[in-house]
Scaffold this active site. Structure first.
Site, PDB file in Angstrom:
ATOM      1  N   LYS A  40     -11.746  -7.948  29.086  1.00  0.00           N
ATOM      2  CA  LYS A  40     -10.984  -8.078  30.140  1.00  0.00           C
ATOM      3  C   LYS A  40     -11.150  -6.936  31.045  1.00  0.00           C
ATOM      4  O   LYS A  40     -11.502  -5.756  30.700  1.00  0.00           O
ATOM      5  CB  LYS A  40      -9.470  -8.461  29.834  1.00  0.00           C
ATOM      6  CG  LYS A  40      -8.924  -7.337  28.820  1.00  0.00           C
ATOM      7  CD  LYS A  40      -8.137  -6.183  29.738  1.00  0.00           C
ATOM      8  CE  LYS A  40      -7.453  -5.223  28.741  1.00  0.00           C
ATOM      9  NZ  LYS A  40      -6.825  -4.127  29.325  1.00  0.00           N
ATOM     10  N   ASP A  99      -2.094  -7.411  24.713  1.00  0.00           N
ATOM     11  CA  ASP A  99      -3.270  -8.086  25.475  1.00  0.00           C
ATOM     12  C   ASP A  99      -3.503  -9.469  25.063  1.00  0.00           C
ATOM     13  O   ASP A  99      -4.249 -10.270  25.799  1.00  0.00           O
ATOM     14  CB  ASP A  99      -4.383  -7.268  25.447  1.00  0.00           C
ATOM     15  CG  ASP A  99      -4.317  -6.046  26.512  1.00  0.00           C
ATOM     16  OD1 ASP A  99      -3.761  -6.207  27.603  1.00  0.00           O
ATOM     17  OD2 ASP A  99      -4.979  -5.057  26.222  1.00  0.00           O
TER      18      ASP A  99
HETATM   19  O1  C5P Z   1       0.505  -4.160  21.749  1.00  0.00           O
HETATM   20  P1  C5P Z   1      -0.430  -3.169  21.460  1.00  0.00           P
HETATM   21  O2  C5P Z   1      -0.657  -2.984  19.845  1.00  0.00           O
HETATM   22  O3  C5P Z   1      -1.897  -3.327  21.881  1.00  0.00           O
HETATM   23  O4  C5P Z   1      -0.237  -1.959  22.143  1.00  0.00           O
HETATM   24  C1  C5P Z   1      -0.669  -0.660  21.456  1.00  0.00           C
HETATM   25  C2  C5P Z   1       0.526   0.500  21.859  1.00  0.00           C
HETATM   26  O5  C5P Z   1       0.530   0.713  23.223  1.00  0.00           O
HETATM   27  C3  C5P Z   1       1.921  -0.002  21.429  1.00  0.00           C
HETATM   28  O6  C5P Z   1       2.195   0.490  20.106  1.00  0.00           O
HETATM   29  C4  C5P Z   1       2.698   0.839  22.429  1.00  0.00           C
HETATM   30  O7  C5P Z   1       2.556   2.317  22.232  1.00  0.00           O
HETATM   31  C5  C5P Z   1       1.641   0.784  23.759  1.00  0.00           C
HETATM   32  N1  C5P Z   1       2.186  -0.493  24.736  1.00  0.00           N
HETATM   33  C6  C5P Z   1       3.367  -0.073  25.391  1.00  0.00           C
HETATM   34  N2  C5P Z   1       3.639  -1.270  26.270  1.00  0.00           N
HETATM   35  C7  C5P Z   1       2.788  -2.196  26.487  1.00  0.00           C
HETATM   36  C8  C5P Z   1       1.718  -2.203  25.640  1.00  0.00           C
HETATM   37  C9  C5P Z   1       1.242  -1.245  24.630  1.00  0.00           C
HETATM   38  O8  C5P Z   1       3.984   0.755  25.456  1.00  0.00           O
HETATM   39  N3  C5P Z   1       3.408  -3.105  27.355  1.00  0.00           N
END
Ligand code: C5P
Length: 332
Positions: free
Chosen positions: A18, A158
């Site tokens: 993406k 994502d």
């Molecule tokens: O959800 P994902 O595991 O992809 O996110 C990785 C890290 O990025 C999370 O642990 C968080 O610290 C941060 N994050 C965030 N807000 C989001 C997406 C990700 O703070 N909307």
């Protein structure tokens, strides 16, 4: 009598990358996740997964590079989103009331999307594995679309986007996905340059929280305005005229620049070389420049490779960057 084991039908899935055309941070939830407003488009750059029966009791993951490239480091196996997605699929089927054993799967993951690059590769692999596992076991109809979306959301911010793909406005932590109209004409092209430096998403958000962020809410204004324009029906020509605004509509760009010394310098040099605005996807470090077609993006990639070979441009990292031309999802 124990229930018979389900059979496994081999499945192949494509997991697209993406591109964040905008990324605005609009707040922070009590659990630390950030609230976003982002316009995202799927690309034709994609990983490929094949799912087969495993010859043992445990799910297996075998990662290979594309073509003759070495396998990239996707992190520790037990933390890999592909295996977590299969485990989540198994739990969801059990929760749906079906307790027939679901056989172990062997996944071959062919990586083309750079890892920890802001292109959503890990999340896309997870959604492809979730969906592919349900298909391989022949149980996809046991989980309705809403439940599949909830399982996807539990795997990563994502992931909900990848359940639908195409173009979408994404809000909340990433769980609110609203399809948006794609620019008329096209499909648009993009050249991607990913310096050989991984930027963990969490680290970028932490730098943002520490105050490394733009002042004001320009990214949010650009992001919401883009959605309004797309929904009204935007031509690819007008869309490309917005590239200069979109290139600055990323609230995580200062954080990535802080984590990757010389990223800003490289971004400016790339913009000068192509004579076009250069933006950043997600938490970076992938840089992008939009164009009218994939063929144009292929030309841009050639210009960048030649400049790298001639030492006219340099990117952070101890290896040359990943350079690729891609197409944005076109009008279906
Ligand atoms: O959800 P994902 O595991 O992809 O996110 C990785 C890290 O990025 C999370 O642990 C968080 O610290 C941060 N994050 C965030 N807000 C989001 C997406 C990700 O703070 N909307």
């Amino acid at each position: 009598m124990t229930a018979p084991l389900r059979r496994v039908t081999p499945v192949v899935r494509v997991a697209p990358a993406k591109l964040n055309l905008t990324l605005a941070i609009v707040g922070r939830r009590p659990d630390g996740f950030h609230l976003l407003h982002s316009v995202i488009a799927a690309l034709d750059l994609a990983d490929r997964l094949t799912l087969d029966p495993a010859f043992g009791p445990a799910d297996l993951l075998h990662v290979v590079g594309a073509g003759s490239s070495p396998a990239p480091d996707v992190g520790p196996e037990q933390e890999n989103l592909v295996l977590r997605a299969i485990a989540a699929a198994r739990m969801a089927i059990r929760a749906a009331g079906d307790d027939r054993p679901l056989p172990a799967l062997a996944v071959r993951l062919e990586k083309r999307i750079p890892v920890a690059a802001g292109l959503g590769g890990g999340s896309s692999d997870a959604v492809a594995a979730l969906n592919g596992a349900l298909e391989a076991w022949g149980v996809a109809d046991l989980l309705d679309a809403g439940t599949q979306m909830t399982v996807a959301a539990s795997l990563g911010s994502d992931c909900p986007f990848f359940v639908r793909g195409g173009w979408a406005a994404v809000e909340g932590r990433g769980e609110h996905v609203r399809p948006v109209r794609r620019p008329r004409g096209g499909p648009l092209g993009v050249v991607l340059v990913t310096p050989a430096v991984a930027v963990p998403t969490r680290a970028a958000f932490e730098r943002y929280d520490a105050g490394v962020r733009p002042e004001g809410a320009a990214a949010l204004a650009s992001s919401t305005h883009l959605v309004t324009e797309l929904q009204a029906g935007l031509s690819t020509t007008l869309f490309l005229e917005r590239a200069g605004v979109l290139a600055f509509a990323n609230d995580l760009a200062p954080a990535a620049a802080d984590l990757v010394p010389d990223l800003t310098r490289a971004r400016r040099a790339l913009s000068r070389l192509l004579d076009r605005p250069v933006g950043q996807s997600g938490s970076g470090p992938t840089l992008w420049a939009l164009s009218a077609s994939k063929a144009d993006a292929v030309g841009d990639a050639a210009i960048i490779r030649a400049a790298l070979a001639d030492g006219l441009i340099a990117f952070p990292g101890d290896r040359p960057p990943f350079v690729a031309a891609a197409a944005l999802a076109g009008v279906p």
